[in-house]
Structures are given as structure tokens and as C-alpha cells.
Design a protein around this motif. Structure first.
Motif, PDB file in Angstrom:
ATOM      1  N   ASN A  53       0.831  -1.214   0.000  1.00  0.00           N
ATOM      2  CA  ASN A  53       0.000   0.000   0.000  1.00  0.00           C
ATOM      3  C   ASN A  53       0.861   1.258   0.000  1.00  0.00           C
ATOM      4  OD1 ASN A  53       0.968   0.281   2.576  1.00  0.00           O
ATOM      5  ND2 ASN A  53      -0.990   0.001   3.616  1.00  0.00           N
ATOM      6  N   GLY A  54       2.090   1.124  -0.475  1.00  0.00           N
ATOM      7  CA  GLY A  54       3.007   2.266  -0.495  1.00  0.00           C
ATOM      8  C   GLY A  54       3.863   2.285   0.755  1.00  0.00           C
ATOM      9  N   ARG A  55       3.287   1.945   1.890  1.00  0.00           N
ATOM     10  CA  ARG A  55       4.029   1.956   3.165  1.00  0.00           C
ATOM     11  C   ARG A  55       4.334   0.541   3.639  1.00  0.00           C
ATOM     12  NH1 ARG A  55       3.239   2.091   8.693  1.00  0.00           N
ATOM     13  NH2 ARG A  55       1.035   1.541   8.508  1.00  0.00           N
ATOM     14  N   LEU A  56       3.328  -0.322   3.569  1.00  0.00           N
ATOM     15  CA  LEU A  56       3.501  -1.713   3.977  1.00  0.00           C
ATOM     16  C   LEU A  56       3.554  -2.590   2.731  1.00  0.00           C
ATOM     17  CD1 LEU A  56       0.645  -1.809   6.656  1.00  0.00           C
ATOM     18  CD2 LEU A  56       3.107  -1.727   7.137  1.00  0.00           C
ATOM     19  N   GLY A  57       4.469  -3.541   2.729  1.00  0.00           N
ATOM     20  CA  GLY A  57       4.536  -4.471   1.605  1.00  0.00           C
ATOM     21  C   GLY A  57       4.563  -5.887   2.133  1.00  0.00           C
ATOM     22  N   PHE A 172      -4.328  -8.736   1.029  1.00  0.00           N
ATOM     23  CA  PHE A 172      -4.100  -7.461   0.347  1.00  0.00           C
ATOM     24  C   PHE A 172      -3.556  -6.439   1.338  1.00  0.00           C
ATOM     25  CE2 PHE A 172      -8.614  -7.655   1.490  1.00  0.00           C
ATOM     26  CZ  PHE A 172      -8.823  -6.469   2.177  1.00  0.00           C
ATOM     27  N   ALA A 173      -2.969  -5.375   0.805  1.00  0.00           N
ATOM     28  CA  ALA A 173      -2.445  -4.296   1.653  1.00  0.00           C
ATOM     29  C   ALA A 173      -3.336  -3.091   1.426  1.00  0.00           C
ATOM     30  CB  ALA A 173      -1.005  -3.980   1.273  1.00  0.00           C
ATOM     31  N   SER A 174      -4.123  -2.770   2.421  1.00  0.00           N
ATOM     32  CA  SER A 174      -5.097  -1.690   2.252  1.00  0.00           C
ATOM     33  C   SER A 174      -4.467  -0.332   2.527  1.00  0.00           C
ATOM     34  CB  SER A 174      -6.267  -1.923   3.211  1.00  0.00           C
ATOM     35  OG  SER A 174      -6.949  -0.714   3.417  1.00  0.00           O
ATOM     36  N   GLN A 175      -4.609   0.573   1.598  1.00  0.00           N
ATOM     37  CA  GLN A 175      -4.125   1.941   1.809  1.00  0.00           C
ATOM     38  C   GLN A 175      -5.109   2.708   2.704  1.00  0.00           C
ATOM     39  OE1 GLN A 175      -4.886   5.218   0.960  1.00  0.00           O
ATOM     40  NE2 GLN A 175      -2.878   5.986   1.556  1.00  0.00           N
ATOM     41  N   SER A 368       4.442   3.219  -3.934  1.00  0.00           N
ATOM     42  CA  SER A 368       4.661   4.670  -3.867  1.00  0.00           C
ATOM     43  C   SER A 368       3.322   5.391  -3.827  1.00  0.00           C
ATOM     44  CB  SER A 368       5.459   5.101  -5.106  1.00  0.00           C
ATOM     45  OG  SER A 368       5.736   6.465  -5.074  1.00  0.00           O
ATOM     46  N   ARG A 369       2.943   5.850  -2.667  1.00  0.00           N
ATOM     47  CA  ARG A 369       1.689   6.592  -2.529  1.00  0.00           C
ATOM     48  C   ARG A 369       1.977   7.939  -1.877  1.00  0.00           C
ATOM     49  NH1 ARG A 369      -3.437   4.258  -2.671  1.00  0.00           N
ATOM     50  NH2 ARG A 369      -3.321   2.197  -3.635  1.00  0.00           N
ATOM     51  N   PRO A 370       1.147   8.934  -2.130  1.00  0.00           N
ATOM     52  CA  PRO A 370       1.373  10.218  -1.472  1.00  0.00           C
ATOM     53  C   PRO A 370       1.567  10.019   0.037  1.00  0.00           C
ATOM     54  CG  PRO A 370      -0.391  10.424  -3.073  1.00  0.00           C
ATOM     55  CD  PRO A 370      -0.026   8.970  -3.037  1.00  0.00           C
ATOM     56  N   SER A 412       0.100  10.228 -11.944  1.00  0.00           N
ATOM     57  CA  SER A 412       0.850  11.434 -11.623  1.00  0.00           C
ATOM     58  C   SER A 412       1.040  11.640 -10.118  1.00  0.00           C
ATOM     59  CB  SER A 412       0.092  12.612 -12.220  1.00  0.00           C
ATOM     60  OG  SER A 412       0.809  13.775 -12.091  1.00  0.00           O
ATOM     61  N   GLU A 413      -0.013  11.401  -9.328  1.00  0.00           N
ATOM     62  CA  GLU A 413       0.114  11.688  -7.888  1.00  0.00           C
ATOM     63  C   GLU A 413       1.092  10.762  -7.177  1.00  0.00           C
ATOM     64  OE1 GLU A 413      -2.455  10.237  -9.510  1.00  0.00           O
ATOM     65  OE2 GLU A 413      -4.147  10.045  -8.112  1.00  0.00           O
ATOM     66  N   LEU A 414       1.456   9.644  -7.833  1.00  0.00           N
ATOM     67  CA  LEU A 414       2.384   8.715  -7.185  1.00  0.00           C
ATOM     68  C   LEU A 414       3.824   9.239  -7.204  1.00  0.00           C
ATOM     69  CD1 LEU A 414       1.080   5.213  -8.290  1.00  0.00           C
ATOM     70  CD2 LEU A 414       0.216   6.764  -6.557  1.00  0.00           C
TER      71      LEU A 414
END
Ligand code: FUC
Length: 804
Positions: A53-57, A172-175, A368-370, A412-414
Motif C-alpha cells: 500500500n506504499g508503506r507496507l509491503g 491485500f495491503a489496504s491503503q 509509492s503513494r502520497p 501522476s500523484e504517485l
């Protein structure tokens, strides 16, 4: 409803139910370009399936009796906040230049290593966090095993049948919910039995139980090496970490078993893993991981699994579904992914190209998430305490390649994490500019880590390369070009670009051989040829930085005096030169060896990702790039091949571009042995340097997009050309893509058949002038914001003008 109608209704309902059940079982509805699947559990890490989810993998192995879900949290690194600069290094700068001008490279290397390098010599490393371990009591007679990853939804699953029931697991990895979610179910009540626990590879950790929650607490190991090559210690690791795993069962009961939880005779179970470290930012590690975990679990409290899953799918597919690619499929496309990969070079399976394309997008959305850290050399997935190249950020190609696909494939936001990292580097890099070069502005060399190291590392023969930050600045400029977000340009991009330019104003020196020219140095052409003056790549990057800074200042109407200075400097930067073999020279001196197969082809930067070389505008230089590429050959590591896919697409040669793609789409491990020094793919489609390095995955997605759309050239008014199908390979002669983006904020749907454009739809999101170009014909339009325009081949045949 009368009797007849009721019968009809029941029948329709029955038929629909049967169709939907059989769809579930046979996966008829599944799009093979969105599914990786296998009929066996993963035997090794590069066979396991990634979620993030960008932070957890997490990497899911899919074991039947023993399941391992190896997980990461992106801020768990060795070390602590640290200033890597070498005080007073600038005292030897001029001597380094003199030695290089005098041809004394060895002496320069020695002096560089003694006086000019980062303190310590290396940077720190990304760490694994832990494993969720599951042990199942499995009834006999297992059949119909299948594990898969649905990259459209971001869900990994395992299904198998036994005499007792059908068992299914989803991970799954929830954002939105900041957790790794594991759901288990059996088709018959009370058949689910397993033990679940946590462990870590770090030396200091403990596991405990609090009701239905398993708690793992620990402290990061120190860097794997104690001392650097000058016997200086690596900074001690100071980060603490905590993960909590909550287990909820339905229909059965929970029992403590040592520090694990036993689930007995359940129908279903849901487990939430939350995790955090004490990292706050590169200067502050006073976070409280226990408190953060508590808050994450509190947020999950009482939420039904279905709601969490639906929110995850919405969040994930909202990004993923923006781009659709259809290159056709055949029966082969329905085979297990490992079999498709083995036979790709012999089979007609263009659908595997679509899968690999979308997988690059999947991996970026997952890593990679905001608000997160940028994707590192392994994205977010790492199971080793001492990973290859520390799983950090290598900036002389790899980190940038990670983000090549972001703007063009509508993500783009990523780029936000990358942009924030550049903003941090503009701070740490200011100290390095001052201490190492005695100039203003900021500079970053060929690597960074979570502590934002900006000084030259490893060895002077390749670490002293001051254009890393300037290259990263290109991504800020792209973000503006693709979004037209003027506030972003004003507040974020311009200040960073301006200070990066300031550095080069002070750093460039006059070439003694040609006093009209300014050159870069001491530097290197990444990792080829040692420390030198005047590598071509640097000049291309600095020119690009100056050009973008000038344009940004013009748009914002600021800094006229400063812009005048960089304009003058830019005009004097040494030009690209063509050497004695017709090649593009890698250095100012014509010393290229046509036998050199080095993986870096840095001096073609101006072709891609730069834009100063193009077959239409600089045909001589483009031809020289072609000669260089033919010297270097088609070999290379994963990322090297991926870069060559992009180079050939920029040379408008789709067939050569596809050849490189095909070369990359081979199994990296054959009969248990890793192919040496040749890029390929692992069973889970991770790209192999080897070993695993994620840049190749991202570079492939970028390269395929470059075959279908390019927008880096402009007309005399400054409007971008949108080049449609500029490098279409004959192997992909029919297909459809929607959602990809061109500079100027245009979104495209393109359909083609037999190698020719069939249909084109353009959405103008910012109302800019549109300049479509297809096979030498141009159609120009003034557009309104949000206007949608459609075109066919005939429009280009009969209503266009010849290209300039
Ligand atoms: C650069 C490359 C290597 C590798 C490393 C992470 O140094 O030259 O091949 O990709 O980065």
C-alpha cells in the motif's frame, strides 16, 4: 407478478446464479493481462506474490501446510539521522581538476578517496520487518490448487480443495485502512484450523500476546558491516519497530499457543497486520510505533471484512483502471504465468506483454503513494538484512527509471514521494555543495538513503558524480508539464530547480582545450571510465536543468537577473560530439571503445529521458546514438535492457525496441540457476538485474508507452507534439490503449490494426493547443478544457498538414 412471470423470474435468477458461480470457479471473467497465477506454492522469495500500500509491503508464498507472508514497512532502515558531508572537502577540488586535466587519473582517484568522500564511505540499508507464519491442519487429498495475484484489484489469493472443503485465502495491503489484511475461509462450516504467529530476522525482538492480538516489538539491527573502508564506523541503528496482528474468527474459537494464536474449527477468519517504526522524517526518529499500531487497530475495530475489502478495491482500482491495454490474447494466455514466461519467445502471447506492462503500474501503485517514501531499488519488498546495494536509492539511473512511467501512465500523484525526497535532498545537498564544492545551491551524487545522504559514496572512481540531483529535477518539471499545476511549479518545483541550477553556475569550469566551453568535473560517466572531466551525460543533464529553470522562471515571471546568467552559461556548455566511429562521444575526448559492452549508456541521456536528441530535429546526433547502441549491443542487466527499450523507441525504431523487450521476457532462473549478468524475469515477473531490482519492471512499462505515444518535442510556439504510435513494433500490429498521457495534460485512447492507426480519442484536460502527429502528418487544434476530440486515419490522410 403472475405465475408465468414468477417462473421466468426464478429461471433467470437461477441461470444468473449458475453463471456467476461457474465464473468464480473457472475464472472465466478474469482478464489474463490482470492475473498472475500458478498451480504450486512459491518455492523461493522471487516466486512469492507482492502486495503493498506504499508503506507496507508483503510477499505471499501461498503454502498449503506452512504459509509465509514476509512483510516490510518502508521506514525500517539501519542507522539514524546523519550528516554524511566531509567537512572541508572543497579544499582539494581544484587539485582534483588539475590532476584530471594533467591525465593523472590514478592520483585523482587516490586523492578523491582520501579527502572528498562521504563520511562514512557508504550509506545505510533498507531492512525486512518480519514474517507472518501460518501452520494449517490440512485434511487429506489436496487438489485444484491455485494461487494468483489480481493486479487490477491488488489482491493475492490461494484456493485449493480437499475431501473436507474448499479453502480460500486472500491477502491485500489496504491503503485506506493502513493494514495488511488476510482473510481465510472454508466452504464448509467449522473446517478452518490453523496457528498464526509472528517472527523477525532482527537480533533484538520479542513477541507477546494481548488477548486476540500478537505483538512483535524490536530494534533495527546495525548495518551489516561495522566499519567502512577507512575504518570509520557506520552510524548505529536507532529505529525501534512494532507490529500487531489481530485475529478475528467466525464460528470457531481462539486459543493461546505459546506466543501464537490457534484458530479452532472456524468458518472464516480475518487477520489484520499493522506495523510502524519510530521514524518521523530524515531528521527525527521520535515516533511511537506502539501508539501508531494502536491507532491503526482502533480504526479497524468493528469494520466488517467486506467493507475493508471493498474500500481497498475502490482505492486500488481507481488508480489502476485509468489505463487499459489490449494487445490481443490466445489460449496460451490462460496458462500459468511461469509457463507463459518460459514459452514467450516461441509463442504468440502478446497478452503477456500487456500483463508485464500493467504489472509495472501495479508495482508503482503498491510501492509509492502520497505521504510514503519513494520506491527504492526493490520498491518496498525486501527479505534480507543485507540486501543487494542496500536496497536504497541509486540515482545514476535506477531511482529515475522507477518513476519514468508515472506521468505517462496516468499515475501522476504517485510521484509525490519522489518529489518530497528531492525537496529533502535540496536541504542535505546544500551542506554538501558548500563543504565539497564551496558553492551555493544543492547537489546530490549517485546514491541516497532514508537519511537523505547527498555526498559522494563508495569510491571516487564512480561516486563523485554531481548530477544526481539535477537529473531528479527533471521529474519535478515533468510533473508540471503533465499537470500544468502552476501552484506546484511556484511553491515546490521552481525553488528546487533554481537552487540546483545555482550549484552548477558555481561549479562548471572552463575547458582549457576550448575556452569557449564550460564543462563538468570532477565527475564520471556513470560507472564507466572512472573519474574524469567533461562527461557528455552531465552536460546534457545540466543543459536540461537550465532550460527547465529558465522556462519555469519565465512562466512565473521571476528572477530575470539569475535567468540571464544561466542562459549565458547554458550556451557555453560543451556540445554533444560525434566521434571517429560515428558514435556519440561519451566524453569530450574521443576515446570510446566500440567493443565496450558496458550496461550504462549514459551519454544517450539526451535521447531519453532527455529531449535534446531526436531523429527529426537532430538526425546526425540520432544516427550517432544508433551507432553507439549497436556498439553496446542488446545485452545488459534488467534495467539496462529496459533503458534500451526506451532508447530504441525514441529512435522511432519499434522493432529494435521490441527485440530488447523480448530479450528481457525470459526466465532469469533456469533449472534452479540464476543467469549471470543478464536481465530477465523471475517467476513472479519481478525484473532480474540479477538479482531482483524493480527498475527494470518500471522501465519496461515506460518503454512500451514510448512505443505508442511520445510528447517530448515542441513546435515553434512551444506546443507539444503528441506523436501517435511513433515506434509501433510489427509484433504488436493490433491493439488498443486508453488513458495514457501526453505533456500539456492530454489523455489518449488509441486503437490500431495491421500496424495502422484506426481510431484516436483525445481528452484535453487543461485546454492547451493540441498538435497531433502521425506518420509525418500534423493536425493542430485549439482546445477547450475537458474537450474530447476524436480522429480516424482519414483525418490524417485528408485533413492534415505535412510535419515540420
Ligand atoms: C548502479 C548500476 C548497477 C546496479 C546498482 C544498483 O550502480 O550500475 O548495475 O543497478 O546501480
Amino acid at each position: 407478478m403472475n405465475f408465468k412471470e414468477s417462473i421466468q423470474f426464478v429461471l433467470v435468477f437461477f441461470v444468473l446464479t449458475v453463471i456467476s458461480c461457474s465464473d468464480n470457479l473457472s475464472d472465466r471473467k478474469l482478464n489474463p493481462s490482470h492475473i498472475l497465477w500458478y498451480d504450486k506454492p512459491a518455492g523461493r522469495w522471487t516466486e512469492a506474490l507482492p502486495v503493498g500500500n506504499g508503506r507496507l509491503g508483503a510477499m505471499v508464498y501461498g503454502g498449503i501446510e506452512e504459509e509465509i507472508i514476509q512483510f516490510n514497512e518502508e521506514t525500517l532502515w539501519t542507522g539514524q539521522p546523519h550528516d554524511y558531508s566531509n567537512k572541508g572537502a572543497h579544499e582539494v577540488l581544484s587539485e582534483l581538476r588539475q590532476l584530471l586535466w594533467a591525465g593523472k587519473q590514478n592520483e585523482a582517484h587516490k586523492l578523491g578517496n582520501e579527502r572528498f568522500m562521504s563520511q562514512p564511505f557508504g550509506q545505510l540499508s533498507y531492512q525486512p520487518f518480519g514474517n507472518i507464519l501460518l501452520h494449517f491442519t490440512v485434511p487429506d487429498n489436496i487438489r485444484n490448487y491455485k494461487r494468483q495475484l489480481d493486479i487490477g484489484k491488488g489482491i493475492s489469493s490461494v484456493v485449493y480443495e480437499t475431501d473436507a472443503a474448499i479453502f480460500k485465502r486472500e491477502v491485500f495491503a489496504s491503503q485506506p485502512d493502513q493494514a495488511i489484511v488476510l482473510h481465510l475461509e472454508s466452504s464448509r462450516t467449522g473446517e478452518l484450523n490453523f496457528i498464526i504467529g509472528l517472527e523477525s530476522q532482527h537480533s533484538i525482538y520479542e513477541v507477546s500476546l494481548q488477548d486476540d492480538v500478537i505483538i512483535l516489538k524490536g530494534k533495527a539491527n546495525n548495518y551489516a558491516e561495522e566499519l567502512d573502508r577507512q575504518n570509520k564506523p557506520y552510524p548505529e541503528s536507532k529505529l525501534s519497530f512494532e507490529a500487531r496482528l489481530k485475529v478475528i474468527n467466525e464460528g470457531g474459537r481462539l486459543m493461546k499457543e505459546n506466543n501464537s494464536i490457534k484458530v479452532i474449527n472456524a468458518n472464516e477468519a480475518t487477520c489484520y497486520l499493522v506495523a510502524s517504526t519510530s521514524f518521523v522524517d530524515y531528521q527525527n526518529i521520535n515516533g511511537n510505533p506502539a501508539k501508531r499500531c494502536e491507532e491503526y487497530l482502533k480504526n479497524l475495530n468493528g469494520k466488517p471484512y467486506k467493507v475493508i475489502k471493498d474500500n481497498h478495491i475502490n482505492d486500488f482500482s481507481n488508480l489502476f483502471n485509468r489505463v487499459k491495454l489490449d494487445l490481443g490474447s490466445s489460449d496460451i494466455s490462460n496458462r500459468p504465468t511461469n509457463e507463459r514466461l518460459i514459452s514467450f519467445n516461441q509463442d504468440e502471447d502478446p497478452n503477456l506483454v500487456s500483463l508485464l506492462y500493467q504489472y509495472g503500474r501495479y508495482l508503482l501503485i503498491s510501492s509509492s503513494r502520497p505521504g510514503t517514501q519513494p520506491a527504492n531499488l526493490q520498491g518496498i519488498w525486501n527479505d534480507q538484512l543485507s540486501p543487494p546495494w542496500d536496497s536504497k536509492y541509486t540515482i545514476n539511473i535506477n531511482t529515475e527509471m522507477n518513476y519514468w512511467l508515472a506521468e505517462i501512465t496516468n499515475l501522476s500523484e504517485l510521484t509525490e514521494p519522489l518529489i518530497r525526497m528531492v525537496e529533502d535532498l535540496a536541504v542535505t545537498g546544500e551542506t554538501v555543495a558548500r563543504e565539497h564544492y564551496g558553492v551555493n545551491g544543492w547537489v546530490t551524487h549517485h546514491n541516497t538513503d532514508i537519511w537523505r545522504g547527498a555526498a559522494p559514496i563508495n569510491n571516487s572512481n564512480h561516486g563523485i558524480w554531481p548530477t544526481g540531483g539535477a537529473w531528479l529535477c527533471q521529474h519535478l518539471w515533468w510533473h508540471y508539464q503533465f499537470t500544468n499545476d502552476i501552484e506546484f511549479l511556484r511553491k515546490t518545483a521552481y525553488p528546487v530547480l533554481k537552487e540546483a541550477s545555482s550549484f552548477f553556475v558555481g561549479y562548471l569550469v572552463t575547458d582549457p582545450g576550448n575556452p569557449d566551453w564550460l564543462v563538468s568535473g570532477p565527475s564520471n560517466s556513470p560507472e564507466n571510465g572512472g573519474l574524469v572531466m567533461a562527461p557528455t551525460m552531465d552536460h546534457q543533464i545540466i543543459r536540461n536543468l537550465f532550460t527547465n529553470t529558465m522556462e519555469a522562471a519565465e512562466i512565473l515571471d521571476v528572477d530575470t537577473g539569475f535567468i540571464k546568467i544561466i542562459k549565458e552559461k547554458r550556451a557555453r556548455i560543451a556540445p554533444n560530439l560525434i566521434g571517429k566511429y560515428g558514435q556519440l562521444q561519451e566524453w569530450l575526448i574521443d576515446k570510446d571503445d566500440p567493443e565496450n559492452k558496458h550496461r550504462h549508456v549514459s551519454h544517450l541521456w539526451g535521447l531519453h529521458p532527455g529531449n535534446e536528441i531526436h531523429p527529426l530535429t537532430t538526425p546526425g546526433l540520432a544516427e550517432a546514438c544508433r551507432v553507439t547502441l549497436s556498439h553496446r549491443g542488446n545485452g545488459g542487466t534488467g534495467w539496462s535492457k529496459a533503458w534500451k527499450i526506451n532508447f530504441w523507441a525514441r529512435l522511432l525504431d519499434g522493432d529494435n525496441s521490441f527485440l530488447l523487450l523480448r530479450d528481457l521476457m525470459v526466465p532469469s532462473i533456469t533449472q534452479g540457476v540464476e543467469m549471470r549478468d543478464e536481465g530477465g524475469l523471475y517467476i513472479n515477473l519481478f525484473d532480474a538485474h540479477p538479482p531482483f531490482q524493480i527498475d527494470g519492471n518500471f522501465g519496461v512499462t515506460s518503454g512500451i508507452t514510448e512505443m505508442l505515444l511520445q510528447s517530448h518535442l515542441r513546435d515553434a510556439n512551444g506546443d507539444y507534439y503528441q506523436d501517435i504510435l511513433p515506434a509501433l513494433p510489427s509484433a504488436l500490429s493490433g491493439g488498443k490503449i486508453s488513458g495514457i498521457k501526453g505533456r500539456g495534460n492530454f489523455e489518449f485512447s488509441i486503437e490500431w490494426k495491421d500496424g495502422e492507426l484506426l481510431y484516436l480519442e483525445v481528452k484535453s484536460l487543461a485546454g492547451n493547443n493540441l498538435n497531433l502527429r502521425y506518420k509525418g502528418k500534423v493536425i493542430s487544434h485549439k482546445t477547450e478544457r475537458d474537450e474530447k476530440l476524436t480522429f480516424t486515419l482519414d483525418d490524417f490522410k485528408y485533413h492534415s498538414v505535412g510535419a515540420e
